[in-house]
Structure formats: structure tokens, C-alpha cells
Write a protein that holds these residues in place. Structure first.
Motif, PDB file in Angstrom:
ATOM      1  N   GLN A 624      16.347  -8.269  69.329  1.00  0.00           N
ATOM      2  CA  GLN A 624      16.490  -7.060  68.518  1.00  0.00           C
ATOM      3  C   GLN A 624      17.731  -7.201  67.631  1.00  0.00           C
ATOM      4  O   GLN A 624      18.845  -7.331  68.131  1.00  0.00           O
ATOM      5  CB  GLN A 624      16.624  -5.825  69.413  1.00  0.00           C
ATOM      6  CG  GLN A 624      16.749  -4.524  68.633  1.00  0.00           C
ATOM      7  CD  GLN A 624      16.857  -3.320  69.563  1.00  0.00           C
ATOM      8  OE1 GLN A 624      16.820  -3.463  70.775  1.00  0.00           O
ATOM      9  NE2 GLN A 624      16.973  -2.153  68.978  1.00  0.00           N
ATOM     10  N   VAL A 625      17.514  -7.203  66.323  1.00  0.00           N
ATOM     11  CA  VAL A 625      18.630  -7.323  65.391  1.00  0.00           C
ATOM     12  C   VAL A 625      18.924  -5.967  64.789  1.00  0.00           C
ATOM     13  O   VAL A 625      18.057  -5.080  64.751  1.00  0.00           O
ATOM     14  CB  VAL A 625      18.315  -8.349  64.285  1.00  0.00           C
ATOM     15  CG1 VAL A 625      18.125  -9.715  64.864  1.00  0.00           C
ATOM     16  CG2 VAL A 625      17.082  -7.914  63.489  1.00  0.00           C
ATOM     17  N   GLY A 626      20.177  -5.778  64.306  1.00  0.00           N
ATOM     18  CA  GLY A 626      20.585  -4.511  63.714  1.00  0.00           C
ATOM     19  C   GLY A 626      19.875  -4.253  62.404  1.00  0.00           C
ATOM     20  O   GLY A 626      19.251  -5.139  61.797  1.00  0.00           O
ATOM     21  N   GLY A 627      19.984  -3.038  61.924  1.00  0.00           N
ATOM     22  CA  GLY A 627      19.311  -2.645  60.699  1.00  0.00           C
ATOM     23  C   GLY A 627      19.896  -3.270  59.461  1.00  0.00           C
ATOM     24  O   GLY A 627      19.224  -3.368  58.436  1.00  0.00           O
ATOM     25  N   GLU A 628      21.143  -3.698  59.482  1.00  0.00           N
ATOM     26  CA  GLU A 628      21.788  -4.300  58.335  1.00  0.00           C
ATOM     27  C   GLU A 628      22.319  -5.679  58.724  1.00  0.00           C
ATOM     28  O   GLU A 628      22.625  -5.927  59.892  1.00  0.00           O
ATOM     29  CB  GLU A 628      22.933  -3.416  57.833  1.00  0.00           C
ATOM     30  CG  GLU A 628      23.973  -3.136  58.907  1.00  0.00           C
ATOM     31  CD  GLU A 628      25.121  -2.293  58.372  1.00  0.00           C
ATOM     32  OE1 GLU A 628      25.429  -2.430  57.182  1.00  0.00           O
ATOM     33  OE2 GLU A 628      25.703  -1.526  59.168  1.00  0.00           O
ATOM     34  N   GLU A 629      22.421  -6.556  57.723  1.00  0.00           N
ATOM     35  CA  GLU A 629      22.927  -7.888  57.996  1.00  0.00           C
ATOM     36  C   GLU A 629      24.416  -7.808  58.360  1.00  0.00           C
ATOM     37  O   GLU A 629      25.180  -7.029  57.771  1.00  0.00           O
ATOM     38  CB  GLU A 629      22.739  -8.782  56.764  1.00  0.00           C
ATOM     39  CG  GLU A 629      23.170 -10.222  57.008  1.00  0.00           C
ATOM     40  CD  GLU A 629      22.400 -10.886  58.138  1.00  0.00           C
ATOM     41  OE1 GLU A 629      22.862 -10.795  59.291  1.00  0.00           O
ATOM     42  OE2 GLU A 629      21.315 -11.464  57.874  1.00  0.00           O
ATOM     43  N   LEU A 630      24.816  -8.593  59.360  1.00  0.00           N
ATOM     44  CA  LEU A 630      26.194  -8.606  59.842  1.00  0.00           C
ATOM     45  C   LEU A 630      26.844  -9.903  59.379  1.00  0.00           C
ATOM     46  O   LEU A 630      26.536 -10.975  59.904  1.00  0.00           O
ATOM     47  CB  LEU A 630      26.237  -8.494  61.375  1.00  0.00           C
ATOM     48  CG  LEU A 630      25.535  -7.266  61.962  1.00  0.00           C
ATOM     49  CD1 LEU A 630      25.520  -7.342  63.488  1.00  0.00           C
ATOM     50  CD2 LEU A 630      26.226  -5.990  61.518  1.00  0.00           C
ATOM     51  N   SER A 631      27.719  -9.826  58.386  1.00  0.00           N
ATOM     52  CA  SER A 631      28.354 -11.021  57.819  1.00  0.00           C
ATOM     53  C   SER A 631      29.642 -11.331  58.565  1.00  0.00           C
ATOM     54  O   SER A 631      30.499 -10.463  58.738  1.00  0.00           O
ATOM     55  CB  SER A 631      28.664 -10.805  56.333  1.00  0.00           C
ATOM     56  OG  SER A 631      27.473 -10.668  55.599  1.00  0.00           O
ATOM     57  N   VAL A 632      29.769 -12.583  59.019  1.00  0.00           N
ATOM     58  CA  VAL A 632      30.981 -13.040  59.686  1.00  0.00           C
ATOM     59  C   VAL A 632      31.372 -14.389  59.088  1.00  0.00           C
ATOM     60  O   VAL A 632      30.526 -15.111  58.517  1.00  0.00           O
ATOM     61  CB  VAL A 632      30.782 -13.178  61.216  1.00  0.00           C
ATOM     62  CG1 VAL A 632      30.489 -11.843  61.842  1.00  0.00           C
ATOM     63  CG2 VAL A 632      29.686 -14.184  61.538  1.00  0.00           C
ATOM     64  N   LEU A 633      32.657 -14.732  59.199  1.00  0.00           N
ATOM     65  CA  LEU A 633      33.147 -16.030  58.747  1.00  0.00           C
ATOM     66  C   LEU A 633      33.045 -16.994  59.925  1.00  0.00           C
ATOM     67  O   LEU A 633      33.853 -16.928  60.861  1.00  0.00           O
ATOM     68  CB  LEU A 633      34.593 -15.910  58.264  1.00  0.00           C
ATOM     69  CG  LEU A 633      35.163 -17.153  57.564  1.00  0.00           C
ATOM     70  CD1 LEU A 633      34.393 -17.453  56.295  1.00  0.00           C
ATOM     71  CD2 LEU A 633      36.647 -16.951  57.271  1.00  0.00           C
ATOM     72  N   ALA A 634      32.060 -17.888  59.918  1.00  0.00           N
ATOM     73  CA  ALA A 634      31.797 -18.699  61.101  1.00  0.00           C
ATOM     74  C   ALA A 634      31.103 -19.984  60.708  1.00  0.00           C
ATOM     75  O   ALA A 634      30.571 -20.145  59.598  1.00  0.00           O
ATOM     76  CB  ALA A 634      30.933 -17.915  62.102  1.00  0.00           C
TER      77      ALA A 634
END
Length: 896
Positions: A624-634
């Protein structure tokens, strides 16, 4: 029961009949009355009136003198007793400060936090100083105080008189009253004790203050009444009023000459005299200077009330004389006998008073309503007042902030103060005897009663900690301290004890231990990480040589050569070793990463197909993914590695099937979360949750899961590096990880990664893996001789001209000697004498823009974006892959 009723009851209990009145008496008054009775019986009728008048006047004068002396003595005795009690209390105050100064020590001023906690604890345990406790530096600056929020920490109080006098005298000082800064216009008295260091130099001053307008010992004395209008008052050596029933008089100074008795007391007089009060009424005043402070304690008793029995007796004597003159000889004998009977009974009672024990026995018999009866009533009133003053501490204890109890010699509790009753919410009748024990927690009952009874049997002090039921129904931890005490006769009289609620303190200590445990775990993991990082660095150098030479052998051998298979096996084993090294570096957070803005939801969606192939069918996979994209520096590859490792561990924990859930979400962590968990910083995070319904873990196993080489799997089925690598990768990405697990209830991992505002790129760029050689001149800088020779030989095989250097200093010299012919530098990062970063900076100063490729098998921490010009192609990690190195060299050389 009134005093008269009590006296009459006492008389009836002792059978006060007329036969006792006929017993011989030794007092002068009784002899006088007997002689007068005999003379008047034998006198002639004409002399009866004169003799009766003379006798009446003489008796009255004698009685007046005796009674006044008695009243003065009783008042003086009462004043002595009260003065002794005040001195004892002041001694207690100063003793508490001395004990506190000894515990604080000469270095208390240098540790204000520790001093503050000691002052707070002292105020809770011994609330003698109801205003504040203070700790001043040697210069007069306030270092610590309780209550802290009402005081002026850091303020200079060297202007105060008590500071100057304490420094001047070098000993305990009790100040005159002055207005408090805490509570405007409230009068306070300051007790101060100096603290000296080993060289007898002043290191600090401990102070305690009393608010004269608050309910405490002095105010309780001020409320003590003598008769109807008699009262106590207290003055300091400057005639300032410290204690008075009239609150408006407190802290005001009596002008010189307005209070003659106080003036005389300040000059050394101690005693009783008749004088005038400030309001203009005659009073009988006794004064006494306190030994501890030189203050003057005064008892004022209106003369009209004090001598009321004398005035009443005067009227009776006058009336008796008139009646006697009229009744003549026939009435003189029985009349005198009637008059002397109460006095004889009262005198006999006074003779037996020392042998009487209870108060009911000491009360004088009241057999008449005349002067003798009034005197007996007055005597009984004084006894009752003395009894109340002797036991006045019970009134003080009732409002004491600590819970106080008292037990008799039979170990039965016969007193609880109001604080105890408010705590338990029960009536006094329910608590007395052994009733208090019903509120003790069942698990603590045996220990509590045994400690209590053993102490009584041995007459020894005791201290115990147990849970007591609060009025709200909950159980709270208290510390109960009991001490035996003796009566006035020196014999054991029972126990007195105090109790303190320590629930909040115990909870704070438990929280502190939990935080210390987290810190210890973090330090242990960091130490192991440093060790594994160092091992991986050396191992990478070895692998670089093995992989390099093996690759060169493979290239030089014919495809059908018998050694080709063996060389391939060497390369495969080296690759497994390299993977092991990368796992160690990931754990130690020293693996080189290629961070870029990535979307966690996209990574999880890309992994879903692989995960469903990896997880068997009897385990349900829920993503299950969130409704919005989660941007991280990785580094997306490392994040995938983390999720895959957690998924494999979850699979192995669900042999009989179960549910594997992986979800992403946005979460905002506040300061409350950080304080509760002991790590992280407030901000916006991406949350990755990996949960399973497997066998779970106990606390001992859960505390060690991130340690390298720790595994619960069978030998040969796990290296123990999976979760260690997960931990290292998460920490390397400035995140943190939690694990929640119980045996039989599955496991939940929560990963927190800081969110960024940059969007994740939508597509990747393909890389050309073709390898070509060249004829350019390259500068190879490597301190390890095996790797240096291997790379040199490799580059030369592909046509390059290679200049080698053994460290950073040698590299700078070789570059200068090449006179600008070097097209590219291949340089190790960690080297003796001068590392790669410093060497490149020195070379760049001579030839700006020179191309470079850095190599390292340990860390990229010192390879900044400035050095690599923001291009990851300027860095290659060990163990070096031959094709990757050759391709990177050619790519950089071909750039304009």
C-alpha cells in the motif's frame, strides 16, 4: 466538658469530703486562718467587728500579694517554656542549614544544577523555611534557589545586610525582618550559614527564609491566647515586631520609648512587671531574651483579667467583714470554717500535685464560687493552656506538607495529620490503630508490616518503600521513615514518622534508565560499525588486486584454456567477497552512495513483481503506497536492498504462512516524539512500514538484531549482515529505524527518511559500456604497491603511458616533473603523508581544471561535490572493476 465541670468531676473522683478539711495544714495561709478563727471565737462581741475587719484586710493583702506573685511566676514559667521552644525551633532551622551546607560542599557554587536539585529535595523533606532556600556565591550572586520560578537566579544580593554580616562574622547569622522581592511587601527573616573551602576561604552562603505572614511556627505562637485577651509578641534587637496577633504590627518598628519593657529587655532585664500597653490598658507583661538570636519574647496579660480573682476576693472580704460584724460571736466560728474549707482543699491539692499523672487528676477541686473557687478555676485554666502549649506541635503537624503519623508504645497508630487523610481520602477513625494497613498494596503488605513490627521490637529507626492507595483509587509509591521518641521522663513513648510520595521521582528514574539503554545501544552499534568499516577498507584493497589480476589473466588466456574455469571461479568468489564487503560498509555507513532525488512509491511499485516471485504463495503480500509521491534524497539501489532484506527476513519468520505488509506514508515528527524516543530531529519524513505476522522476537533478541554477524538462523543459512546492512544504509541516509516485536505477535519495522522538496526524475540515461584504450599520459597515485602495479600494468596493456606515485607528496612532485604532459590523474583517497584530496588541491593550484578520478574502498566522506565537480564519474569505489575503470578513463579523456 467545661473547666468547672472537669474540676468538680475530679473532686468527686477523689472524695472531697469535710473530713479531709480537718487534717492539719502546713501553709502560712491556713495557719493564719486557724489562728484568726480561734481568736475570734474567744474574743468579745465588741471586738468581733474590729478583729474581723483587721483579719479581712490582712487576709486580702496577703492573698493579693500571694496571688500576684503566683500569677507572675506562672506567666514567667510559661514565657520560659515558650522561649525555650522558640530557641529549639531556631536551633532546628540553623541545624538544617548546617547539615545542608555540609552536603552541598565547597564546590556547590560550581555545580548549580546539582545544587538546585539538593535544594528542591531539602525543601520537600524539611519545609522549615516556608519562603525559600538559597545558595549564594562568595560574591553574593544567587546561584540556586527553591522554588526556582519565584526567585531571581543570577541576581547580585551582596547589598543585603544578611550577606554582609555573614561575610563579616564568618558564622551563622539571623537577619532582622525585611521586605521580600518574591512576594512584594511580605516581611521575611533570613537564616544564613557560610560555606568554606579547605583553605578556610568563603566558597558560598546557604540561606533559608521565613515569611512572617504565612502560617508557620511563629504565627502559631502569635495565635496562642492567654485567657481572653492575653497574647504573645516577639521583637528583634531593633524593636521590629516579628510576631503579633495584630498582623498590621508585623515588620513595624516600635519607636524608642514607646515599649518600656522591650527597652529594658534589650538592656538585659528578664522578668515580669506591670506596664501600659500601646492601646492604653494596664497589662502584666513578662519579657525574656532568646538565647539563640537575642530577640525579645513578651507575654502580655491585661491586669484587669489577670487580677480578676483578687478583685473578686476583695469584694468577698468586705462583705464577709460586714456580715461578721452583724452576726457576732455566734456566727464567727462556722463562717470562718466555711471560708477556710476551699482554701484548705486547694492547698492540700497543691501539695499532692507532683505525684499526680493524668491531667484529670491535676485539675484542682472546685467546691465553692468564692475567691478560692475562682482561683482554682484560674489554676485549672492555666493547666489546660500549658497542656495545649506543650502539645502545640500537633496543630503544626496537621497542616505540614508531608504525611505524618504517631504511634504509642503498643505500636498502634494514634495520630495522622490532615495531609495523610487527604492523601488516602479516609476518616481518621478508619486509619487509627492498624486501619492504615488496609490501604497498603497487597504485594507490599507482608514486607511493610514485618519492617514496621521488627523496628518496634528493636526500638530502631526504619525506612521502607511501598505502594499506598490514593484517594483517586490508584496506588502511589511512598517512602515511610519512622523514628522512636522518648517522653519527658526519658522512657520510650512510641514512634513518629513521615511519608513522602515518590511516584513521580521513580517514574523519572525509569525514563532515565530507558534513555541510557538507548544511548548504550547506539554507542555499541557505532563502535562495531567503525571496526567493520576499517576491516572492509583493507579487504577492498586485497580484492582489488585479486579481481584485477584475475581479470587480466582471463583476458590473456585463450577461451578454451584449462585455467579459464579456475580463473572464473576466482572472480566469482571475489565478487561474493566484494558483496560481503559492501554489506559491512553499508552497516558501518561508510559505503559510497550515489544519492539522487527518488520516489519511494516508484521504488516499491518496481519491486512488487520481484517481491511476489520471492515470497511463496502461502504468504499474502499486501503493498500500500501513499496518495502522493514521497521524494527523498537516496541511493535507489540501496533502498531496494533494504526493502528486499526486510522482506526476506519476514518470509523466513512465517514458515507456516501469514501476511507481509509494506506501506509508505508521510509523517510529521514533533519534539514530543523526539523526546519520547531519544533520537531524530523534528520535521517531515517518509515512513516505510514493513510488518509480518510471524513468530516475533523477545526483548533480548530485539536488542541485538542490528549487530553484524548476529543471526537466529541455523548455521549456513544466514550471515547476520542483513539487518546490520539495513541499519547502516538507513543511518547513511540520515534516517532512523524502529523495531516493534513480541513473541507470537509478529514484527513491525518502521523506517523514517527525511523528505525533500525536489521531484524524483522520471527516467534514467543509458550508459555505454564499450572499453577503449589510448596513448595519453596518466598519473597513478596509490600507496598499496600490489594495487599500484596491477593498475599500472592494466593501463599500459591498453596503450596508456603511466607515471606512478606512492603518496600525495610524491604525486605533487611527479606532476611538476611531468611538465604538463599528464592528461588524467587516478588517485587513491586515503594515503600517508598527504591524502588524495589535499594532493589534488595542490596540483589544481598549479594546473587548474586537471582531470581526476578518485579511488577509495572505505569512505566518500572527504570527496565533496566541489572536488568531483558535481559529477559522480570522478569517483570509483574499490574493489575496482576493470571495464568500469577503463570506460571511465576513456570517457573523461574524450571530453572537451
Amino acid at each position: 466538658m467545661t473547666d468547672e465541670a472537669a474540676s468538680e468531676a475530679a473532686c468527686r473522683s477523689r472524695d472531697c469530703d469535710s473530713s479531709r478539711d480537718r487534717e492539719p495544714a502546713a501553709t502560712g495561709a491556713f495557719v493564719l486562718f486557724t489562728s484568726m478563727k480561734t481568736k475570734m471565737t474567744l474574743a468579745v462581741f465588741l471586738l468581733v467587728a474590729v478583729l474581723m475587719a483587721v483579719s479581712a484586710v490582712g487576709s486580702y493583702l496577703f492573698f493579693e500579694k500571694t496571688f500576684k506573685e503566683s500569677i507572675s511566676q506562672q506567666q514567667a514559667l510559661l514565657l520560659d517554656s515558650l522561649a525555650a521552644q522558640v530557641d529549639d525551633r531556631i536551633f532546628d532551622f540553623t541545624q538544617v542549614l548546617h547539615n545542608l551546607s555540609g552536603r552541598l560542599g565547597a564546590d556547590a557554587v560550581d555545580h548549580p544544577g546539582q545544587a538546585q536539585r539538593m535544594l528542591d529535595a531539602e525543601q520537600k523533606q524539611h519545609a522549615f523555611f516556608d519562603n525559600s532556600l538559597f545558595l549564594f556565591s562568595a560574591s553574593g550572586k544567587l546561584v540556586a534557589a527553591t522554588p526556582r520560578n519565584l526567585n531571581f537566579i543570577g541576581t547580585d544580593f551582596s547589598f543585603r545586610e544578611y550577606y554582609k554580616e555573614t561575610v563579616k562574622r564568618g558564622t551563622t547569622y539571623i537577619s532582622p525582618p525585611f521586605a521580600s522581592l518574591q512576594k512584594q511587601s511580605h516581611p521575611i527573616i533570613m537564616f544564613t550559614v557560610p560555606i568554606f573551602n579547605k583553605n578556610r576561604q568563603l566558597a558560598g552562603i546557604v540561606g533559608g527564609s521565613i515569611d512572617l505572614r504565612e502560617q508557620h511556627f511563629l504565627r502559631s505562637l502569635a495565635n496562642l491566647k492567654l485567657g481572653k485577651r492575653g497574647f504573645l509578641s516577639l521583637y528583634d534587637s531593633r524593636r521590629n515586631v516579628l510576631m503579633h496577633p495584630d498582623k498590621r504590627r508585623v515588620l513595624r518598628q516600635d519607636p524608642p520609648g514607646t515599649n518600656l519593657m522591650v527597652e529594658r529587655a534589650l538592656q538585659g532585664f528578664q522578668g515580669t512587671a506591670e506596664t501600659m500597653a500601646r492601646i492604653g490598658i494596664p497589662v502584666l507583661r513578662s519579657v525574656k531574651r532568646l538565647k539563640s538570636t537575642g530577640w525579645v519574647l513578651a507575654v502580655s496579660y491585661p491586669i484587669e483579667e489577670a487580677y480578676a480573682p483578687v478583685y473578686a476576693a476583695r469584694n468577698y472580704f468586705i462583705a464577709g467583714s460586714l456580715v461578721a460584724a452583724l452576726l457576732s460571736l455566734c456566727l464567727v466560728w462556722p463562717f470562718m470554717q466555711y471560708l477556710t474549707r476551699p482554701l484548705a482543699s486547694f492547698t492540700r491539692h497543691l501539695e499532692l500535685l507532683p505525684s499526680m499523672g493524668d491531667l484529670s487528676q491535676k485539675l484542682a477541686p472546685v467546691t465553692s464560687d468564692d475567691e478560692i473557687g475562682q482561683m482554682a478555676r484560674t489554676f485549672n485554666t492555666m493547666l489546660l493552656e500549658l497542656e495545649r502549649s506543650a502539645d502545640f506541635y500537633l496543630t503544626l503537624f496537621d497542616n505540614f506538607p508531608a504525611m505524618i503519623w504517631r504511634a504509642g508504645t503498643d505500636s498502634k497508630v494514634n495520630y495522622f495529620n490532615r495531609t495523610w487523610l487527604d492523601f488516602t481520602g479516609r476518616d481518621l477513625s478508619e486509619e487509627l490503630g492498624d486501619g492504615w494497613a488496609t490501604g497498603v498494596h497487597a504485594e507490599d503488605m507482608g514486607y511493610c508490616l514485618k519492617t514496621y513490627r521488627d523496628a518496634f521490637a528493636q526500638r530502631a529507626p526504619f525506612q521502607m518503600q511501598y505502594r499506598l492507595r490514593h484517594t483517586d483509587g490508584s496506588y502511589r509509591w511512598i517512602i515511610d521513615m519512622g523514628r522512636p521518641f522518648n517522653g519527658l521522663d526519658g522512657r520510650f513513648a512510641g514512634y513518629i514518622g513521615t511519608c513522602y510520595d515518590v511516584t513521580e521521582r521513580l517514574e523519572a528514574e525509569e525514563e532515565r534508565r530507558a534513555l541510557e539503554h538507548q544511548l548504550t545501544q547506539s554507542q555499541k552499534m557505532e563502535a562495531i560499525g567503525t571496526l567493520t568499516g576499517g576491516i572492509a577498507h583493507d579487504f577492498n584493497n586485497i580484492l582489488t588486486a585479486i579481481i584485477g589480476y584475475s581479470t587480466m589473466m582471463q583476458v590473456q588466456l585463450e577461451e578454451d584454456h584449462p585455467l579459464q574455469g579456475k580463473v572464473s571461479e576466482i572472480l566469482r568468489a571475489s565478487e561474493r567477497a566484494a558483496n560481503l564487503t559492501r554489506s559491512l560498509l553499508a552497516y558501518s555507513r561508510k559505503q559510497v552512495t550515489n544519492p539522487a532525488p527518488v520516489g519511494l512509491n516508484a521504488i516499491l511499485v518496481n519491486l512488487e513483481v520481484m517481491l511476489r516471485r520471492l515470497i511463496p504463495e502461502h504468504i499474502e503480500v499486501r503493498i500500500q503506497v501513499g496518495g502522493e509521491e514521497l521524494s527523498v534524497l537516496a541511493d535507489s539501489g540501496q533502498i531496494e536492498q533494504v526493502i528486499m532484506n526486510l522482506a526476506v527476513n519476514a518470509r523466513d519468520a512465517m514458515v507456516d504462512g501469514g501476511i507481509l505488509s509494506i506501506a509508505t506514508d508521510r509523517i510529521m515528527l514533533d519534539q514530543e516524539f523526539v523526546s519520547a524516543h531519544g533520537y531524530g530531529v523534528p520535521g517531515s519524513y517518509a515512513l516505510i512500514t514493513v510488518a509480518d505476522t510471524g513468530v516475533g522476537m523477545d526483548e533480548k533478541t530485539r536488542d541485538r538484531i542490528f549487530e553484524p554477524f548476529f543471526t537466529t538462523k541455523e548455521p549456513g543459512k544466514g550471515t547476520g549482515l542483513g539487518l546490520a546492512m539495513v541499519y547502516g544504509i538507513v543511518k547513511q541516509h540520515s534516517g532512523f529505524i524502529n523495531c516493534y516485536s513480541e513473541l507470537g505477535h509478529g514484527t513491525v519495522f518502521r523506517l523514517y527518511l527525511p523528505l525533500i522538496d525536489l521531484p524524483a526524475p522520471g527516467e534514467s540515461v543509458a550508459v555505454d559500456d564499450a572499453v577503449h584504450g589510448g596513448e595519453e599520459t596518466l598519473l597513478l597515485v596509490e600507496d598499496d604497491a600490489v594495487i599500484r602495479d596491477m593498475v599500472r600494468e592494466l593501463l599500459q596493456d591498453f596503450g596508456y603511458r603511466v607515471i606512478t606515485a606512492v603518496d600525495g607528496v610524491d604525486a605533487v612532485e611527479k606532476f611538476q616533473a611531468a611538465a604538463g604532459s599528464v592528461a588524467l590523474i587516478i588517485m587513491d583517497v586515503i594515503m600517508p603523508r598527504m591524502n588524495g584530496r589535499d594532493a589534488y588541491q595542490a596540483i589544481s593550484a598549479q594546473s587548474p581544471g586537471v582531470k581526476v578520478i578518485f579511488m577509495s574502498g572505505y569512505t566518500a566522506d572527504i570527496i565533496t561535490d566541489t572536488l568531483t565537480m558535481g559529477d559522480p564519474r570522478h569517483f570509483i569505489s574499490k574493489p575496482i572493476k576493470i571495464n568500469e575503470l577503463l570506460a571511465r578513463v576513456r570517457e573523461l579523456l574524450d571530453e572537451n
